[in-house]
Design a protein around this motif. Sequence first.
Motif, PDB file in Angstrom:
ATOM      1  N   LEU A 228      65.110-124.195 -47.932  1.00  0.00           N
ATOM      2  CA  LEU A 228      64.121-125.292 -47.478  1.00  0.00           C
ATOM      3  C   LEU A 228      62.540-125.775 -48.262  1.00  0.00           C
ATOM      4  CD1 LEU A 228      64.776-125.423 -43.616  1.00  0.00           C
ATOM      5  CD2 LEU A 228      65.643-127.192 -45.522  1.00  0.00           C
ATOM      6  N   ASP A 229      62.333-124.124 -48.332  1.00  0.00           N
ATOM      7  CA  ASP A 229      60.759-124.657 -49.263  1.00  0.00           C
ATOM      8  C   ASP A 229      61.534-124.559 -50.297  1.00  0.00           C
ATOM      9  OD1 ASP A 229      57.584-123.923 -49.192  1.00  0.00           O
ATOM     10  OD2 ASP A 229      58.336-121.894 -48.936  1.00  0.00           O
ATOM     11  N   HIS A 230      61.657-124.015 -51.230  1.00  0.00           N
ATOM     12  CA  HIS A 230      62.502-124.612 -52.426  1.00  0.00           C
ATOM     13  C   HIS A 230      62.443-126.092 -52.822  1.00  0.00           C
ATOM     14  CE1 HIS A 230      63.461-123.582 -56.378  1.00  0.00           C
ATOM     15  NE2 HIS A 230      64.774-123.995 -56.625  1.00  0.00           N
ATOM     16  N   ALA A 231      63.114-126.555 -51.843  1.00  0.00           N
ATOM     17  CA  ALA A 231      63.933-127.870 -52.193  1.00  0.00           C
ATOM     18  C   ALA A 231      62.568-128.332 -52.357  1.00  0.00           C
ATOM     19  CB  ALA A 231      64.971-128.276 -51.309  1.00  0.00           C
ATOM     20  N   ASP A 232      61.909-128.440 -51.014  1.00  0.00           N
ATOM     21  CA  ASP A 232      60.631-129.532 -51.091  1.00  0.00           C
ATOM     22  C   ASP A 232      60.113-129.150 -52.058  1.00  0.00           C
ATOM     23  OD1 ASP A 232      58.720-131.021 -49.188  1.00  0.00           O
ATOM     24  OD2 ASP A 232      57.705-129.205 -48.947  1.00  0.00           O
TER      25      ASP A 232
END
Length: 375
Positions: A369-373
């Motif tokens: 989630l963090d990488h995609a955000d």
Amino acid sequence: MPSSLGPWPLLTRLVEAARRGWGRHALVHGAKNLLAALLAWEAATLWIPGEPSYVAVATALLMVNAATVYRSVTQAVRSMATRSVGVLLALGTVWLLGSTAGSIAGIVGIALVAAGRRASDDRLQVASTAALTLTAAAAAPVGNVVFTAIAALSGAVVGVAVNALVLPPMHLEESDDAVRDLARVMGALLHDMGHGLLERQHAARAHGWVEDGRGLGRRVADAREYVQQGQESLRWNTCWAVRPRRRPVTYGDMLNTLHGVTLQVRGIARTLADNVDDDHTDHHLGQQFLDRYAEMLKLAGQAVEAFVEVESTARPAEAREGLREAIDHARAWHETMTDLIGRGALVKPGAWHVYGSLMTDVERLLADLDHADRL
């Protein structure tokens, strides 16, 4: 009894019916079908005066009802190619063998051999078209067969043109809904696991969580079909070609991220269920860990649900802030749990390998989630 006013007043009646309660989708769909049928009839009449144009109308309706402009074009090309091969095959067979049973056998054999490794549907359509053409050629002049082919071509062109030029179909809302529904269901499962751990019900509910996790795989597959259709609906779409604008979101990248997250959610459910079934009592998770892990699961569920709101056109800044807050809170819990495990402060030290597995799954979930955000 046919109306003496002709078919065009039907369009007016369709609009009036829409005003009485039909939805916009039904109105557009019905109007496009009626317009395609009328134009196909007129176009075929220009090419083949005095001959019925039902084949043109039927072909136009097939093409105008394709889900996307790209699909209507490819279906038209494929259909006309196979029909042309079938007609040529039938005419050549009649010329060589005449209208006999041997002609039918020859048609089937040639269609199967000549098509080679092409799709079975194509071989079947070539053979069936050839057989129908052979029947028509036996009952009527061969020229009628050519007229039928011209009528089908006219209908295909009209159907594709109407589908492409009159409010071409778009399927972005369906892909949006499918991806958001996947995130909501996944977030609800994480919340449910968190509540179950807090309420000391994981022994009774863990296997149900595994089944719910397997259901996520089916939802991912369904969502991927909608997303692919949404992406396909932008290909050769005249609305976006004549009015350039920011390319709409099709949620393909978001779905790929959520697909990876589902693997971690399913892993968490499976680990909890396996731990319940483990006969070694010293391997069972301590309640201190379960209570803290439950809070992390609820925060992870909140992060998953906030993730799909990042691309929202209504409040993108607030949605992104909510996602970052959920991820940061979950990471803080993760660091606390890691410290407790490292210091050996948790009871049931024999379950260290289970602690590590559960923490690794949450860490990967948050990392996805963090990488995609941040992209």
